[in-house]
Design an enzyme around this catalytic site. Structure first.
Site, PDB file in Angstrom:
ATOM      1  N   ALA A 137      63.541  75.122  33.823  1.00  0.00           N
ATOM      2  CA  ALA A 137      64.879  75.637  34.359  1.00  0.00           C
ATOM      3  C   ALA A 137      64.816  75.951  35.950  1.00  0.00           C
ATOM      4  O   ALA A 137      63.718  75.978  36.468  1.00  0.00           O
ATOM      5  CB  ALA A 137      65.241  77.172  34.038  1.00  0.00           C
ATOM      6  N   GLY A 177      61.443  75.195  30.429  1.00  0.00           N
ATOM      7  CA  GLY A 177      62.716  74.806  29.941  1.00  0.00           C
ATOM      8  C   GLY A 177      62.367  73.299  29.655  1.00  0.00           C
ATOM      9  O   GLY A 177      62.933  72.816  28.646  1.00  0.00           O
ATOM     10  N   GLU A 187      60.863  73.404  26.319  1.00  0.00           N
ATOM     11  CA  GLU A 187      61.849  73.822  25.398  1.00  0.00           C
ATOM     12  C   GLU A 187      62.763  72.574  24.967  1.00  0.00           C
ATOM     13  O   GLU A 187      63.073  72.639  23.717  1.00  0.00           O
ATOM     14  CB  GLU A 187      62.545  75.009  25.704  1.00  0.00           C
ATOM     15  CG  GLU A 187      61.415  76.320  25.820  1.00  0.00           C
ATOM     16  CD  GLU A 187      61.778  77.251  26.608  1.00  0.00           C
ATOM     17  OE1 GLU A 187      62.228  77.238  28.078  1.00  0.00           O
ATOM     18  OE2 GLU A 187      62.090  78.416  26.149  1.00  0.00           O
ATOM     19  N   GLU A 235      56.052  80.247  32.228  1.00  0.00           N
ATOM     20  CA  GLU A 235      56.932  81.308  32.682  1.00  0.00           C
ATOM     21  C   GLU A 235      56.349  82.763  33.153  1.00  0.00           C
ATOM     22  O   GLU A 235      56.899  83.500  34.047  1.00  0.00           O
ATOM     23  CB  GLU A 235      58.003  81.609  31.385  1.00  0.00           C
ATOM     24  CG  GLU A 235      59.114  80.507  31.497  1.00  0.00           C
ATOM     25  CD  GLU A 235      58.694  79.592  30.437  1.00  0.00           C
ATOM     26  OE1 GLU A 235      57.476  79.530  30.104  1.00  0.00           O
ATOM     27  OE2 GLU A 235      59.558  78.557  30.024  1.00  0.00           O
TER      28      GLU A 235
HETATM   29  N1  3HC Z   1      63.316  75.219  39.815  1.00  0.00           N
HETATM   30  C1  3HC Z   1      63.581  75.004  41.138  1.00  0.00           C
HETATM   31  N2  3HC Z   1      62.777  74.301  42.005  1.00  0.00           N
HETATM   32  C2  3HC Z   1      61.676  74.019  41.618  1.00  0.00           C
HETATM   33  C3  3HC Z   1      61.135  74.101  40.226  1.00  0.00           C
HETATM   34  C4  3HC Z   1      62.238  74.708  39.431  1.00  0.00           C
HETATM   35  N3  3HC Z   1      61.634  74.984  38.202  1.00  0.00           N
HETATM   36  N4  3HC Z   1      59.994  73.453  40.210  1.00  0.00           N
HETATM   37  C5  3HC Z   1      59.931  73.026  41.500  1.00  0.00           C
HETATM   38  N5  3HC Z   1      60.649  73.113  42.197  1.00  0.00           N
HETATM   39  C6  3HC Z   1      61.105  72.792  43.703  1.00  0.00           C
HETATM   40  C7  3HC Z   1      59.784  73.425  44.661  1.00  0.00           C
HETATM   41  O1  3HC Z   1      60.450  74.531  45.104  1.00  0.00           O
HETATM   42  C8  3HC Z   1      59.825  72.395  45.686  1.00  0.00           C
HETATM   43  O2  3HC Z   1      60.790  72.452  46.539  1.00  0.00           O
HETATM   44  P1  3HC Z   1      60.713  72.327  48.041  1.00  0.00           P
HETATM   45  O3  3HC Z   1      60.353  70.906  48.134  1.00  0.00           O
HETATM   46  O4  3HC Z   1      62.034  72.490  48.541  1.00  0.00           O
HETATM   47  O5  3HC Z   1      59.677  73.227  48.573  1.00  0.00           O
HETATM   48  C9  3HC Z   1      59.886  71.015  44.986  1.00  0.00           C
HETATM   49  O6  3HC Z   1      60.775  71.279  43.764  1.00  0.00           O
HETATM   50  C10 3HC Z   1      58.822  70.295  44.720  1.00  0.00           C
HETATM   51  O7  3HC Z   1      57.796  71.054  43.931  1.00  0.00           O
HETATM   52  P2  3HC Z   1      56.217  71.257  44.214  1.00  0.00           P
HETATM   53  O8  3HC Z   1      56.089  71.489  45.812  1.00  0.00           O
HETATM   54  O9  3HC Z   1      55.692  72.475  43.639  1.00  0.00           O
HETATM   55  O10 3HC Z   1      55.750  69.850  43.921  1.00  0.00           O
HETATM   56  P3  3HC Z   1      54.376  69.408  43.009  1.00  0.00           P
HETATM   57  O11 3HC Z   1      54.602  68.074  42.969  1.00  0.00           O
HETATM   58  O12 3HC Z   1      53.211  70.103  43.679  1.00  0.00           O
HETATM   59  O13 3HC Z   1      54.583  70.172  41.364  1.00  0.00           O
HETATM   60  C11 3HC Z   1      55.230  71.329  39.670  1.00  0.00           C
HETATM   61  C12 3HC Z   1      55.418  70.041  40.625  1.00  0.00           C
HETATM   62  C13 3HC Z   1      53.977  71.074  38.889  1.00  0.00           C
HETATM   63  C14 3HC Z   1      56.281  70.778  38.611  1.00  0.00           C
HETATM   64  C15 3HC Z   1      55.458  72.414  40.348  1.00  0.00           C
HETATM   65  O14 3HC Z   1      56.754  72.509  41.095  1.00  0.00           O
HETATM   66  C16 3HC Z   1      55.858  73.599  39.429  1.00  0.00           C
HETATM   67  O15 3HC Z   1      54.947  74.251  38.616  1.00  0.00           O
HETATM   68  N6  3HC Z   1      57.154  74.029  39.163  1.00  0.00           N
HETATM   69  C17 3HC Z   1      57.443  74.928  38.409  1.00  0.00           C
HETATM   70  C18 3HC Z   1      57.414  75.092  36.923  1.00  0.00           C
HETATM   71  C19 3HC Z   1      57.830  76.173  36.202  1.00  0.00           C
HETATM   72  O16 3HC Z   1      57.548  77.554  36.561  1.00  0.00           O
HETATM   73  N7  3HC Z   1      58.853  76.025  35.200  1.00  0.00           N
HETATM   74  C20 3HC Z   1      59.199  77.072  34.401  1.00  0.00           C
HETATM   75  C21 3HC Z   1      60.379  77.493  35.161  1.00  0.00           C
HETATM   76  S1  3HC Z   1      61.176  79.013  34.356  1.00  0.00           S
HETATM   77  C22 3HC Z   1      61.921  78.199  32.829  1.00  0.00           C
HETATM   78  O17 3HC Z   1      61.750  77.141  32.611  1.00  0.00           O
HETATM   79  C23 3HC Z   1      62.614  79.380  31.863  1.00  0.00           C
HETATM   80  C24 3HC Z   1      62.976  78.544  30.774  1.00  0.00           C
HETATM   81  O18 3HC Z   1      62.096  79.139  29.867  1.00  0.00           O
HETATM   82  C25 3HC Z   1      64.247  78.714  30.362  1.00  0.00           C
END
Ligand code: 3HC
Ligand code: NAI
Length: 703
Positions: free
Chosen positions: A63, A109, A112, A132
């Site tokens: 998400a 997500g 999911e 998460e």
């Molecule tokens: N939402 C918003 N922005 C995100 C994002 C997300 N889920 N994931 C990554 N981004 C953004 C980062 O902030 C970054 O932005 P920036 O360039 O402006 O700084 C850009 O995308 C690139 O991210 P990274 O620098 O982290 O890139 P990497 O290639 O090093 O890593 C990744 C990629 C492994 C996907 C890493 O970004 C990551 O771990 N992201 C978060 C994953 C996460 O926590 N997902 C769960 C979200 S909560 C959810 O899904 C709830 C659901 O259950 C409803």
């Protein structure tokens, strides 16, 4: 059709490509666009099956984390998530086989969404996960309901509580992924989807049930996992509660329970703190006056001077990243000592199964030992890690100025010395920068990049890029004594020493900080790092008429140093240690030294409350942090949070010392500084920035 999801039919399979750079996060409009595309494909007479795939480097990273801050109350979250859950059920009801084709990451997500497809096909190097908890929340799109159905409760609990992604092969073995594709993913996914369509198969995850044995084992796994968790952070507990609901309730009711638990977590301070750190870490790599298009040097070859504690770990970091590195020492004996430590470290990883013997050999072969500067003219960076001695460092930098190419980055791992001095000695000050690694350098993720007076923008930008390549968290800081991490630490330790003198035993101080969430308290940490390290710095500072932190200097650590009690390495420090054991045993001698020190300073010892210990230490950190910020040595408050969390294990779910100060309330923090000033003396001076922010009713962070 939406720009966010492209639609095409290939070989009678509708291919839906999510295209929301950079990571295909499920931001505004993406859910709706997928829904529209699934509906179109379902009705498309030219398509017998559907494949959902991500454009660019990944499937879906989850998400959009930015959206969570819009959820102000649990009800806001409940309202929003009802729609999301309904969409996933609708996709699962698609009349044709719906296959997720996963490359890169399917996280949160993203997984999911994939689990609401009928099947999942993954590229060999893909990863899936429910991270998460790292954001203080739980899966909120029925992940806690579908994952245990696919993979069993034990796997779901592990994935939802530790948040670590799982590689494709392991995901297949666990039942999360149906097929791992070696060649072209989309081709494989299309073939897989056609075969399911030909066989008339569609599997809905939500229809998978638990038999009595699976349910009993799952409930036992929930209990076991709960018992292994610390009371905080709360998100892992909530994830287990939601998985328990999956085991005990029908899918629809379990999903409602998940939504309630998610709603409670997403508005919590814990989640705000962790989301703050997610963005803070990424922001820390940005430097206001270093533009995005600043040219950078690609580091293809490196050299490290000094193969001691730090030099060895730094060389390992380079080798681990696949960068060949020369490792220079004064003589062969020192070199062999350094190499033996490196080998021992790698062999430990092999023994634990974290490194294959082949990878060990390959990595070790990247480290070339030397006792001369031969080959230094071919490297792109040199990291100096010789003894902390100004004359020696100046001589070393003068040598480096002679033996390296003009465009070579010259980095120093000094922890306290003024890098501008040896920058001048090199004759190339624009190329000189601090690369302050933390011990053990091959493990600790923080990298302070210290910008000298003349360090060029290109060297700063190259350092940040390199830091990421070395799998570190780079933070750019200014050149002051101790930079940011150790400057803050000095105030943290000062307060711990003074509390001890006033009457709080070391084990009480450590316990309070560990209950707060640190992995180890200040005294236990110093026993690991070595009491001699700080004592030598104090000796040096005393020789130039300075102290590390303002305020009374406790004599207790120096007395331990004089006694040769350096900590774990000498079997005694703040605690006693039995041979071969790291168990901290309180030692009455330390209490005696504290009582003597208190008597000399005319302090009546008293019983100190736990609340006071936490308040004093946290206030000292926040007040000094505000000064570091105002003096410009940290670019932003959030950089200080990143530094303290990665450098010293400040509990991430508290967001770092500055975020925590905001949680406590800046007016309260200021009132405490003033109270301590009245009680203990003028060395407790409120940071001007703190005073101004309180006067203006401002916070460090906005909600
Ligand atoms: N939402 C918003 N922005 C995100 C994002 C997300 N889920 N994931 C990554 N981004 C953004 C980062 O902030 C970054 O932005 P920036 O360039 O402006 O700084 C850009 O995308 C690139 O991210 P990274 O620098 O982290 O890139 P990497 O290639 O090093 O890593 C990744 C990629 C492994 C996907 C890493 O970004 C990551 O771990 N992201 C978060 C994953 C996460 O926590 N997902 C769960 C979200 S909560 C959810 O899904 C709830 C659901 O259950 C409803
Ligand atoms: P160390 O004493 O373990 O190692 C220093 C090594 O440098 C020794 O092996 C020595 O033989 C070698 N050396 C000295 N002169 C040399 C020369 N001219 N050429 C090649 N090698 C030479 O010291 P440590 O702990 O590794 O510290 C190194 C630097 O890292 C210091 O500046 C220190 O302040 C800094 N640092 C140390 C940390 C720690 O926790 N130990 C943490 C962060 C920084």
């Amino acid at each position: 059709m939406s720009e966010l999801v492209h639609y095409e039919v290939r070989d009678r399979v509708a291919v839906l490509t999510i295209d929301n750079p950079p990571v295909n996060a499920l931001g505004p409009g993406v859910w709706e666009a997928i829904d529209e595309a699934v509906a179109r494909a379902s009705a498309d007479g030219a398509a017998d099956a559907i494949v959902l795939v991500g454009a660019g480097s990944t499937f879906i990273a989850g998400a959009d984390i930015n959206v969570f801050k819009l959820l102000k109350t649990p009800q806001d979250s409940m309202d929003r998530s009802a729609g999301t859950h309904a969409l996933l059920v609708r996709w699962e009801d698609a009349p044709k086989p719906l296959v997720a084709a996963i490359h890169g990451n399917a996280l949160g997500g993203g997984l999911e969404v994939a689990m609401s497809c009928h099947y999942r096909v993954a590229a060999k190097d893909a990863k899936v996960g429910q991270p998460e908890v790292n954001l203080g929340i739980i899966p909120g799109a029925a992940g806690t309901q579908r994952l245990p159905r696919l993979a069993g409760a034990a796997t779901a609990i592990a994935m939802c509580t530790d948040g670590k992604p799982v590689a494709a092969a392991k995901a297949k073995a666990a039942g999360i992924v149906d097929e791992v594709v070696d060649g072209d993913l989309l081709t494989g996914a299309i073939a897989f989807a056609k075969a399911r369509a030909a066989a008339g198969e569609r599997r809905q995850t939500r229809e998978i049930g638990f038999d009595a044995d699976a349910k009993a084992a799952g409930l036992a796994a929930c209990e076991k996992a709960r018992a292994s968790l610390r009371p905080e952070p709360r998100a892992p507990h909530a994830a287990i509660d939601a998985i328990q609901a999956a085991l005990t309730l029908p899918f629809d009711q379990g999903s409602v329970r998940e939504r309630e638990l998610f709603a409670e977590r997403v508005v919590s301070t814990e989640s705000k703190a962790l989301r703050h750190l997610f963005f803070a870490e990424r922001e820390a790599a940005r430097v206001a006056d270093v533009k995005k298009d600043t040219p950078t040097v690609e580091i293809k070859r490196a050299a490290v001077v000094g193969a001691g504690t730090m030099g060895g770990g730094i060389a390992m970091s380079y080798a681990n990243a696949g960068i060949p590195v020369l490792l220079k020492e004064v003589d062969d004996a020192a070199l062999q000592r350094g190499l033996a430590t490196i080998r021992k470290n790698y062999e430990g990883s092999v023994a634990k199964g974290r490194l294959t013997p082949e990878a060990y050999e390959r990595t070790m072969a990247l480290i070339t030992p030397t006792t001369s500067y031969d080959g230094f003219d071919a490297v792109d960076i040199v990291v100096e890690a010789v003894f902390e001695n100004m004359d020696l460092k100046q001589r070393t930098f003068a040598d480096l100025g002679r033996v390296t190419r003009p465009d070579c980055v010259l980095a120093s791992n000094t922890s306290t010395l003024d890098i501008d001095v040896f920058a001048q000695a090199s004759g190339r000050p624009a190329q000189v920068v601090g690369h302050h690694f933390f011990s053990p350098a091959n493990v600790m993720k923080l990298l302070e990049i210290v910008r000298g007076k003349e360090t060029s923008a290109s060297v700063v930008a190259s350092s940040v890029k390199l830091g990421k390549k070395l799998a570190k968290v780079p933070v750019v800081v200014g050149n002051c004594f101790g930079f940011v991490a150790n400057r803050m630490l000095a105030y943290y330790m000062r307060e711990a020493y003074l509390l001890l003198e006033e009457g709080a035993p070391v084990e009480q101080v450590d316990r309070v900080l560990m209950d707060f969430g640190l992995p180890v308290g200040p005294f236990g940490m110093q026993d690991i790092a070595g009491i001699d390290v700080g004592a030598r710095i104090r000796q040096y500072l005393a020789s130039v008429g300075q102290t590390r932190a303002e305020g009374p200097q406790s004599e207790v650590p120096d007395r331990l140093f004089e006694m040769g009690r350096y900590g774990q390495k000498t079997g005694a420090g703040w605690y006693r240690y039995e041979p071969g054991s790291r168990e901290r045993i309180p030692d009455p001698l330390v209490e005696q030294l504290a009582a003597e020190a208190a008597a000399k300073r005319g302090i009546a010892r008293r019983k100190v409350g736990d609340d006071e210990i936490l308040a004093r230490i946290a206030t000292a950190l926040a007040n000094e942090g505000a000064r570091v910020l105002e003096d410009g040595f940290a670019q932003r408050a959030s950089d200080i949070d990143v530094i303290y969390c990665y450098g010293f294990g400040f509990p991430r779910h508290r967001g770092g010392p500055m975020f925590y100060a905001d949680t406590v309330g800046l007016p309260t923090v200021l009132a405490r500084v003033r109270e301590y000033r009245a009680r203990f003396g003028d060395y407790w001076k409120p940071a001007p920035l703190l005073e101004r922010m309180v006067a203006e009713g401002r916070r460090l962070y906005q909600d």
